[in-house]
Design a protein around this motif. Structure first.
Motif, PDB file in Angstrom:
ATOM      1  N   ASN A  28      -0.374 -11.846  -0.338  1.00 25.19           N
ATOM      2  CA  ASN A  28      -2.089 -11.332  -0.768  1.00 25.19           C
ATOM      3  C   ASN A  28      -1.829 -10.576   0.510  1.00 25.19           C
ATOM      4  OD1 ASN A  28      -4.355 -10.841  -0.697  1.00 25.19           O
ATOM      5  ND2 ASN A  28      -4.651 -12.243   0.681  1.00 25.19           N
ATOM      6  N   PRO A  29      -0.847  -9.758   0.071  1.00 21.10           N
ATOM      7  CA  PRO A  29      -0.438  -7.748   0.765  1.00 21.10           C
ATOM      8  C   PRO A  29      -1.878  -7.239   0.186  1.00 21.10           C
ATOM      9  CG  PRO A  29       0.479  -7.799  -1.141  1.00 21.10           C
ATOM     10  CD  PRO A  29      -0.606  -8.944  -1.265  1.00 21.10           C
ATOM     11  N   ALA A  30      -2.825  -7.914   1.767  1.00 23.08           N
ATOM     12  CA  ALA A  30      -3.758  -7.113   1.949  1.00 23.08           C
ATOM     13  C   ALA A  30      -4.397  -6.246   3.088  1.00 23.08           C
ATOM     14  CB  ALA A  30      -4.858  -7.980   1.626  1.00 23.08           C
ATOM     15  N   ASN A  31      -4.669  -5.156   3.482  1.00 22.13           N
ATOM     16  CA  ASN A  31      -5.459  -4.561   5.150  1.00 22.13           C
ATOM     17  C   ASN A  31      -3.579  -4.505   6.112  1.00 22.13           C
ATOM     18  OD1 ASN A  31      -7.308  -4.420   4.194  1.00 22.13           O
ATOM     19  ND2 ASN A  31      -8.377  -6.293   5.043  1.00 22.13           N
ATOM     20  N   LEU A  32      -2.204  -4.229   5.521  1.00 18.35           N
ATOM     21  CA  LEU A  32      -1.448  -4.674   6.351  1.00 18.35           C
ATOM     22  C   LEU A  32      -1.347  -3.878   6.962  1.00 18.35           C
ATOM     23  CD1 LEU A  32       1.472  -4.659   3.128  1.00 18.35           C
ATOM     24  CD2 LEU A  32       0.719  -6.445   4.481  1.00 18.35           C
ATOM     25  N   ALA A  33      -2.190  -2.459   6.970  1.00 18.70           N
ATOM     26  CA  ALA A  33      -1.127  -1.047   8.455  1.00 18.70           C
ATOM     27  C   ALA A  33      -2.198  -1.782   9.755  1.00 18.70           C
ATOM     28  CB  ALA A  33      -2.671  -0.077   7.569  1.00 18.70           C
ATOM     29  N   ALA A  34      -3.466  -2.967   9.023  1.00 14.49           N
ATOM     30  CA  ALA A  34      -4.606  -3.463  10.054  1.00 14.49           C
ATOM     31  C   ALA A  34      -3.727  -4.896  10.613  1.00 14.49           C
ATOM     32  CB  ALA A  34      -5.323  -3.553   9.697  1.00 14.49           C
ATOM     33  N   GLY A 336      -0.843 -10.285  -6.005  1.00 13.17           N
ATOM     34  CA  GLY A 336      -1.788  -8.789  -6.131  1.00 13.17           C
ATOM     35  C   GLY A 336      -0.919  -7.776  -6.971  1.00 13.17           C
ATOM     36  N   GLY A 337      -1.656  -6.418  -7.696  1.00 15.91           N
ATOM     37  CA  GLY A 337      -1.383  -5.449  -8.359  1.00 15.91           C
ATOM     38  C   GLY A 337       0.135  -4.927  -8.293  1.00 15.91           C
ATOM     39  N   ARG A 338       0.571  -3.968  -8.982  1.00 18.80           N
ATOM     40  CA  ARG A 338       2.122  -3.716  -9.054  1.00 18.80           C
ATOM     41  C   ARG A 338       1.631  -2.498  -7.336  1.00 18.80           C
ATOM     42  NH1 ARG A 338       6.431  -2.378 -12.404  1.00 18.80           N
ATOM     43  NH2 ARG A 338       4.796  -3.083 -14.532  1.00 18.80           N
ATOM     44  N   ILE A 339       0.644  -1.813  -7.069  1.00 20.08           N
ATOM     45  CA  ILE A 339       1.529  -0.718  -5.599  1.00 20.08           C
ATOM     46  C   ILE A 339       0.922  -2.055  -4.649  1.00 20.08           C
ATOM     47  CG2 ILE A 339      -0.857   0.269  -4.636  1.00 20.08           C
ATOM     48  CD1 ILE A 339      -0.758   1.787  -7.675  1.00 20.08           C
ATOM     49  N   ALA A 340       0.030  -2.751  -4.719  1.00 25.32           N
ATOM     50  CA  ALA A 340       0.146  -3.801  -3.114  1.00 25.32           C
ATOM     51  C   ALA A 340       1.001  -4.293  -2.988  1.00 25.32           C
ATOM     52  CB  ALA A 340      -0.899  -4.986  -4.002  1.00 25.32           C
ATOM     53  N   ARG A 341       1.666  -4.577  -4.074  1.00 25.95           N
ATOM     54  CA  ARG A 341       3.638  -4.988  -4.041  1.00 25.95           C
ATOM     55  C   ARG A 341       4.244  -4.319  -3.328  1.00 25.95           C
ATOM     56  NH1 ARG A 341       4.265  -9.657  -9.243  1.00 25.95           N
ATOM     57  NH2 ARG A 341       2.111  -9.638  -8.562  1.00 25.95           N
ATOM     58  N   ALA A 342       4.653  -3.162  -4.047  1.00 21.84           N
ATOM     59  CA  ALA A 342       5.256  -2.049  -3.286  1.00 21.84           C
ATOM     60  C   ALA A 342       4.327  -1.641  -2.018  1.00 21.84           C
ATOM     61  CB  ALA A 342       5.439  -0.715  -4.606  1.00 21.84           C
ATOM     62  N   LEU A 343       3.568  -1.197  -1.950  1.00 18.01           N
ATOM     63  CA  LEU A 343       3.310  -1.273   0.042  1.00 18.01           C
ATOM     64  C   LEU A 343       3.787  -2.652   0.857  1.00 18.01           C
ATOM     65  CD1 LEU A 343       0.084   0.091  -0.336  1.00 18.01           C
ATOM     66  CD2 LEU A 343       1.640   1.636   0.374  1.00 18.01           C
ATOM     67  N   HIS A 344       3.671  -3.712  -0.033  1.00 21.73           N
ATOM     68  CA  HIS A 344       4.409  -4.561   1.067  1.00 21.73           C
ATOM     69  C   HIS A 344       5.373  -4.057   1.399  1.00 21.73           C
ATOM     70  CE1 HIS A 344       5.661  -8.911   1.523  1.00 21.73           C
ATOM     71  NE2 HIS A 344       4.919  -8.487   2.416  1.00 21.73           N
ATOM     72  N   THR A 345       6.567  -3.955   0.446  1.00 18.44           N
ATOM     73  CA  THR A 345       7.989  -3.433   0.199  1.00 18.44           C
ATOM     74  C   THR A 345       7.639  -1.624   1.168  1.00 18.44           C
ATOM     75  OG1 THR A 345       7.951  -4.194  -1.968  1.00 18.44           O
ATOM     76  CG2 THR A 345       9.968  -2.856  -1.214  1.00 18.44           C
ATOM     77  N   LEU A 346       6.745  -1.613   1.338  1.00 18.06           N
ATOM     78  CA  LEU A 346       6.941   0.189   1.491  1.00 18.06           C
ATOM     79  C   LEU A 346       6.870   0.007   3.930  1.00 18.06           C
ATOM     80  CD1 LEU A 346       5.209   2.241  -0.309  1.00 18.06           C
ATOM     81  CD2 LEU A 346       7.654   2.564  -0.355  1.00 18.06           C
TER      82      LEU A 346
END
Ligand code: FMN
Length: 385
Positions: A28-34, A336-346
């Motif tokens: 559940n890669p949400a609000n990762l920066a926070a 999550g979607g592709r973009i959320a997964r990508a952000l988790h990786t980045l």
């Protein structure tokens, strides 16, 4: 070409902490920066076009920002900002001097070529300006609650040597966009990107170095009204020194996006991967002594580590396309979607992510915590400093 070592130098305890966080947030890669701010004492705040954004990863103009659904999904996934697909400017009677750029596209193909690249034959937004205005208005509304900046991108008329600019087209298109911006209640100046497309680099016109420099110098004065103008510079078919000349010619823009894809003349397609990031980083190194407008990087930003390579050469944020299109097996995020997964990786990849490489910069003394917090923006080395 890159300056960071192969492996980040980070104490084992920190790595374990990061791996645990990565595992816990993968589904559940949400609000990762926070989460990163809270748990790892790291502030990933970045800047795009003078705006503060929660982390440096935004969506570059292209096939991932063509529909309202894509914008809604990207906002929900937590991207830092979204630059909409480039529209072709129109004059008051609907004429378009750059009409050839509205050609319909073929299917996109994600391939490996010294890194990942997207192969695609197509150009700008294939619809009319009127359709684009509706798309912009809906996108601004969709992004408002999460406060994600949505930015229009335009390709205006670029004349051949000795020809005048079609100023009517500039005026009409900019005014039409400003009306939507005002109606949407965004306030402040409208942020706008002017795209000098890579396909242009394969056009005969681009063979004329003087024309390219003239466009870059003169276009900002033609886009009038309350506009904060960014120039997205292409990779021209000339040498690195010419790229530096282009940067110097662009000094009156509010910000620059550096640099759009390379052009393979034999295949007639634009491409990216490491050839693109090598060239971009090399040119930014060459330009380091010049004072330039604020920069956003683009080109093969497929890891937090690559984002920092750009940051160390002045880029305050990054515009991605290719990395958001990889097979999902390439991502550390599993939900999550592709973009959320990508952000988790980045952000959280244990050896390639932004967090681990910011720790590396702290370990090696390149940045220091302030009040116990490490800041992404402290890793940005401004040009001319
Ligand atoms: C299929 C495709 C379409 C694109 N269309 C546009 C466009 O319309 N306008 C623009 O400014 N950049 C466009 N780009 C460039 C991207 O925004 C980005 O700057 C470039 O691909 C480099 O980033 P990347 O290596 O992460 O893909 C496009 C890129 C791709 C792959």
């Amino acid at each position: 070409m890159t300056s960071l070592p192969d492996e980040p130098q980070v104490p084992a305890a920190r790595r374990s902490l990061l791996e645990a966080l990565g595992r816990r947030t993968a589904r559940n890669p949400a609000n990762l920066a926070a989460v990163v701010r809270e748990e790892l004492k790291m502030d990933l705040t970045a800047r795009y076009a003078g705006l503060s954004v929660p982390h440096p990863f935004g969506i570059g103009s292209g096939q991932l920002s063509c529909t309202l659904k894509q914008v809604e999904d990207s906002v929900a996934a937590g991207v830092a900002f979204i630059v909409l697909k480039t529209v072709i400017a129109e004059n008051p009677t609907g004429g378009r001097r750059m009409d050839a750029w509205t050609k319909r596209e073929t299917r996109m193909k994600v391939e490996k070529r010294r890194g990942w690249t997207v192969t695609w034959k197509g150009r700008g937004w294939s619809g009319s300006l009127e359709e684009y205005l509706a798309f912009l208005e809906q996108s601004l509304a969709a992004a408002r609650a999460q406060d994600v900046p949505v930015i229009p991108s335009v390709k205006y008329h670029l004349p051949a040597a000795g020809e005048p600019f079609d100023t009517g087209e500039y005026r009409h298109t900019t005014q039409a966009l400003l009306k939507v911006w005002g109606r949407a209640g965004c306030g402040g100046d409208m942020i706008l990107e002017k795209d000098f497309s890579p396909t242009l680099a394969g056009d005969d016109l681009a063979g004329l170095r003087e024309s390219v420099l003239r466009w870059i110098r003169e276009v900002p004065a033609l886009i009038t009204g309350n506009v904060r103008l960014g120039l997205k510079l292409m990779n021209a078919l000339f040498d690195d020194a010419f790229q530096v000349e282009m940067l110097q010619a662009a000094s009156s823009a509010a910000f620059l996006v550096v640099f759009n894809r390379l052009f393979d003349q034999a295949r007639g397609v634009a491409y990216g991967g490491y050839d693109l990031s090598d060239r971009n980083l090399r040119v930014l190194d060459l330009a380091a002594k010049y004072r330039l407008p604020p920069l956003a990087g683009t080109g093969n930003i497929c890891s937090g580590r690559m984002m920092l390579e750009y940051a160390q050469r002045g880029c305050e944020s990054g515009q991605l396309h290719t990395f958001f299109q990889l097979p999902v097996s390439e991502y550390t995020g599993t939900g999550g979607g592709r973009i959320a997964r990508a952000l988790h990786t980045l952000l959280l990849h244990p050896t390639e992510g932004l967090v681990v490489w910011l720790w590396h910069l702290a370990e090696t003394g390149a940045i220091e915590p302030r009040d116990g917090v490490l800041h992404f923006l402290d890793a940005v080395v401004r040009h001319g400093d």
